[in-house]
Design a protein around this motif. Structure first.
Motif, PDB file in Angstrom:
ATOM      1  N   TRP A 126     -40.657 -21.546  12.633  1.00  0.00           N
ATOM      2  CA  TRP A 126     -40.230 -20.924  14.041  1.00  0.00           C
ATOM      3  C   TRP A 126     -41.351 -20.085  14.558  1.00  0.00           C
ATOM      4  O   TRP A 126     -41.206 -19.428  15.566  1.00  0.00           O
ATOM      5  CB  TRP A 126     -39.076 -20.262  13.627  1.00  0.00           C
ATOM      6  CG  TRP A 126     -37.761 -21.107  13.415  1.00  0.00           C
ATOM      7  CD1 TRP A 126     -37.716 -22.390  13.366  1.00  0.00           C
ATOM      8  CD2 TRP A 126     -36.403 -20.882  13.272  1.00  0.00           C
ATOM      9  NE1 TRP A 126     -36.333 -23.032  13.229  1.00  0.00           N
ATOM     10  CE2 TRP A 126     -35.452 -21.838  13.055  1.00  0.00           C
ATOM     11  CE3 TRP A 126     -35.830 -19.367  13.109  1.00  0.00           C
ATOM     12  CZ2 TRP A 126     -34.356 -21.617  12.922  1.00  0.00           C
ATOM     13  CZ3 TRP A 126     -34.400 -19.287  13.162  1.00  0.00           C
ATOM     14  CH2 TRP A 126     -33.820 -20.528  13.034  1.00  0.00           C
TER      15      TRP A 126
ATOM     16  N   ASP B  62     -36.471 -15.904  24.637  1.00  0.00           N
ATOM     17  CA  ASP B  62     -36.399 -17.359  24.449  1.00  0.00           C
ATOM     18  C   ASP B  62     -34.926 -17.763  24.131  1.00  0.00           C
ATOM     19  O   ASP B  62     -34.677 -17.587  22.758  1.00  0.00           O
ATOM     20  CB  ASP B  62     -37.209 -17.566  23.490  1.00  0.00           C
ATOM     21  CG  ASP B  62     -37.349 -19.095  23.285  1.00  0.00           C
ATOM     22  OD1 ASP B  62     -36.536 -19.892  23.653  1.00  0.00           O
ATOM     23  OD2 ASP B  62     -38.502 -19.603  22.807  1.00  0.00           O
ATOM     24  N   SER B  63     -34.034 -18.371  24.917  1.00  0.00           N
ATOM     25  CA  SER B  63     -32.712 -18.396  24.750  1.00  0.00           C
ATOM     26  C   SER B  63     -32.524 -19.747  23.724  1.00  0.00           C
ATOM     27  O   SER B  63     -31.619 -19.793  22.933  1.00  0.00           O
ATOM     28  CB  SER B  63     -32.014 -18.830  25.929  1.00  0.00           C
ATOM     29  OG  SER B  63     -32.593 -20.065  26.497  1.00  0.00           O
ATOM     30  N   ASP B  64     -33.457 -20.624  23.696  1.00  0.00           N
ATOM     31  CA  ASP B  64     -33.468 -21.637  22.741  1.00  0.00           C
ATOM     32  C   ASP B  64     -33.813 -20.919  21.174  1.00  0.00           C
ATOM     33  O   ASP B  64     -33.122 -21.362  20.235  1.00  0.00           O
ATOM     34  CB  ASP B  64     -34.505 -22.750  22.866  1.00  0.00           C
ATOM     35  CG  ASP B  64     -34.290 -23.639  24.120  1.00  0.00           C
ATOM     36  OD1 ASP B  64     -33.076 -23.733  24.410  1.00  0.00           O
ATOM     37  OD2 ASP B  64     -35.126 -24.183  24.798  1.00  0.00           O
ATOM     38  N   LEU B  65     -34.592 -20.279  21.126  1.00  0.00           N
ATOM     39  CA  LEU B  65     -34.926 -19.457  19.749  1.00  0.00           C
ATOM     40  C   LEU B  65     -33.716 -18.568  19.367  1.00  0.00           C
ATOM     41  O   LEU B  65     -33.174 -18.657  18.312  1.00  0.00           O
ATOM     42  CB  LEU B  65     -36.250 -18.545  19.958  1.00  0.00           C
ATOM     43  CG  LEU B  65     -36.687 -17.873  18.607  1.00  0.00           C
ATOM     44  CD1 LEU B  65     -36.894 -18.938  17.551  1.00  0.00           C
ATOM     45  CD2 LEU B  65     -37.755 -16.944  18.969  1.00  0.00           C
ATOM     46  N   TYR B  66     -33.157 -17.852  20.407  1.00  0.00           N
ATOM     47  CA  TYR B  66     -32.253 -17.104  20.293  1.00  0.00           C
ATOM     48  C   TYR B  66     -30.641 -17.969  19.848  1.00  0.00           C
ATOM     49  O   TYR B  66     -30.134 -17.800  18.659  1.00  0.00           O
ATOM     50  CB  TYR B  66     -31.445 -16.439  21.546  1.00  0.00           C
ATOM     51  CG  TYR B  66     -30.119 -15.715  21.488  1.00  0.00           C
ATOM     52  CD1 TYR B  66     -30.386 -14.105  21.093  1.00  0.00           C
ATOM     53  CD2 TYR B  66     -28.982 -16.109  21.554  1.00  0.00           C
ATOM     54  CE1 TYR B  66     -29.311 -13.456  21.036  1.00  0.00           C
ATOM     55  CE2 TYR B  66     -27.743 -15.362  21.647  1.00  0.00           C
ATOM     56  CZ  TYR B  66     -28.131 -14.007  21.132  1.00  0.00           C
ATOM     57  OH  TYR B  66     -26.594 -13.559  21.039  1.00  0.00           O
ATOM     58  N   ASP B  67     -30.471 -19.050  20.115  1.00  0.00           N
ATOM     59  CA  ASP B  67     -29.512 -20.012  19.569  1.00  0.00           C
ATOM     60  C   ASP B  67     -29.787 -20.567  18.287  1.00  0.00           C
ATOM     61  O   ASP B  67     -28.738 -20.732  17.598  1.00  0.00           O
ATOM     62  CB  ASP B  67     -29.531 -21.449  20.707  1.00  0.00           C
ATOM     63  CG  ASP B  67     -28.901 -20.720  21.949  1.00  0.00           C
ATOM     64  OD1 ASP B  67     -28.151 -19.741  22.369  1.00  0.00           O
ATOM     65  OD2 ASP B  67     -29.138 -21.602  22.878  1.00  0.00           O
ATOM     66  N   ARG B  68     -31.004 -20.724  17.610  1.00  0.00           N
ATOM     67  CA  ARG B  68     -31.358 -20.987  16.483  1.00  0.00           C
ATOM     68  C   ARG B  68     -30.922 -19.859  15.559  1.00  0.00           C
ATOM     69  O   ARG B  68     -30.391 -20.080  14.272  1.00  0.00           O
ATOM     70  CB  ARG B  68     -32.706 -20.965  16.072  1.00  0.00           C
ATOM     71  CG  ARG B  68     -33.405 -22.263  17.108  1.00  0.00           C
ATOM     72  CD  ARG B  68     -34.871 -22.163  16.606  1.00  0.00           C
ATOM     73  NE  ARG B  68     -35.618 -23.219  17.390  1.00  0.00           N
ATOM     74  CZ  ARG B  68     -36.898 -23.396  17.385  1.00  0.00           C
ATOM     75  NH1 ARG B  68     -37.587 -22.858  16.432  1.00  0.00           N
ATOM     76  NH2 ARG B  68     -37.478 -24.171  18.287  1.00  0.00           N
TER      77      ARG B  68
ATOM     78  N   ASP C 198     -24.946 -18.496  14.597  1.00  0.00           N
ATOM     79  CA  ASP C 198     -23.827 -19.578  14.311  1.00  0.00           C
ATOM     80  C   ASP C 198     -22.811 -18.772  13.945  1.00  0.00           C
ATOM     81  O   ASP C 198     -22.511 -17.483  14.301  1.00  0.00           O
ATOM     82  CB  ASP C 198     -24.407 -20.162  12.841  1.00  0.00           C
ATOM     83  CG  ASP C 198     -24.675 -19.338  11.714  1.00  0.00           C
ATOM     84  OD1 ASP C 198     -23.939 -18.201  11.749  1.00  0.00           O
ATOM     85  OD2 ASP C 198     -25.471 -19.625  10.793  1.00  0.00           O
TER      86      ASP C 198
END
Length: 178
Positions: A105, A161-167, A170
């Motif tokens: 990442w 970075d919303s995509d990174l945040y979503d990783r 959970d």
């Protein structure tokens, strides 16, 4: 003041002559002393804020309810968390798996990922948004080896970075709070 001192001492991980954490022994000893003084004191996980009695109801063996999380082993620096929070900030994986994920990442190490997870769980527990201003509090409360500036930079990267945040997000982050 004494109770706050005990909490801070326990969270930082009390060690034996070999430098190995032995929090359960001191938890029991300090709990007995607090009882002798008539104090309503109970060790809590610094992250989820659940008390040892609640944790012991959820986990069969009280010694399994606390776990020392190393940020660094040389010198030894870490914090005692409940087992659940320890696993949550570590993605429920082995350190070498989290280390590999960190590099994939674009982060320096597993500690970077764990700090971000710590910040996310802290925000959920306190019902506040993740903010850059929380960096200094995270460093102090969780005995981090990184500076406030380094923690702030990690949070900036993830918040931009919303995509990174979503990783990072959970369902486990919310366990016990929804």
């Amino acid at each position: 003041m004494t109770q706050a001192y005990w909490n801070e001492w326990l969270w930082a991980g009390i060690t034996n002559y070999k430098g190995q954490p032995r929090n359960d022994e001191y938890t029991d000893r300090l709990s007995m002393k607090a009882s002798e003084f008539g104090w309503d004191w109970e060790l809590t996980c610094p992250l989820c804020r659940r008390g040892i009695s609640q944790l012991s109801r959820e986990i069969r063996d009280i010694s399994d309810s606390l776990d020392y999380h190393h940020w660094s082993t040389n010198p030894d620096q870490g914090i005692t968390l409940c087992r659940e929070c320890h696993d949550i900030i570590g993605f429920g994986s082995y350190d070498n798996e989290v280390e590999k994920r960190a590099h994939e990442w674009g982060f320096r190490s597993r500690n970077d990922l764990q700090i971000i997870r710590l910040a996310l769980r802290e925000a959920i527990v306190t019902d506040r948004p993740v903010r850059l201003e929380m960096a200094a509090d995270l460093v102090n409360r969780y005995n981090l080896i990184q500076s406030s500036g380094e923690v702030k930079e990690l949070l900036k990267v993830v918040l931009r970075d919303s995509d990174l945040y979503d990783r990072f997000v959970d369902n486990s982050l919310y366990h016990g709070f929804c």
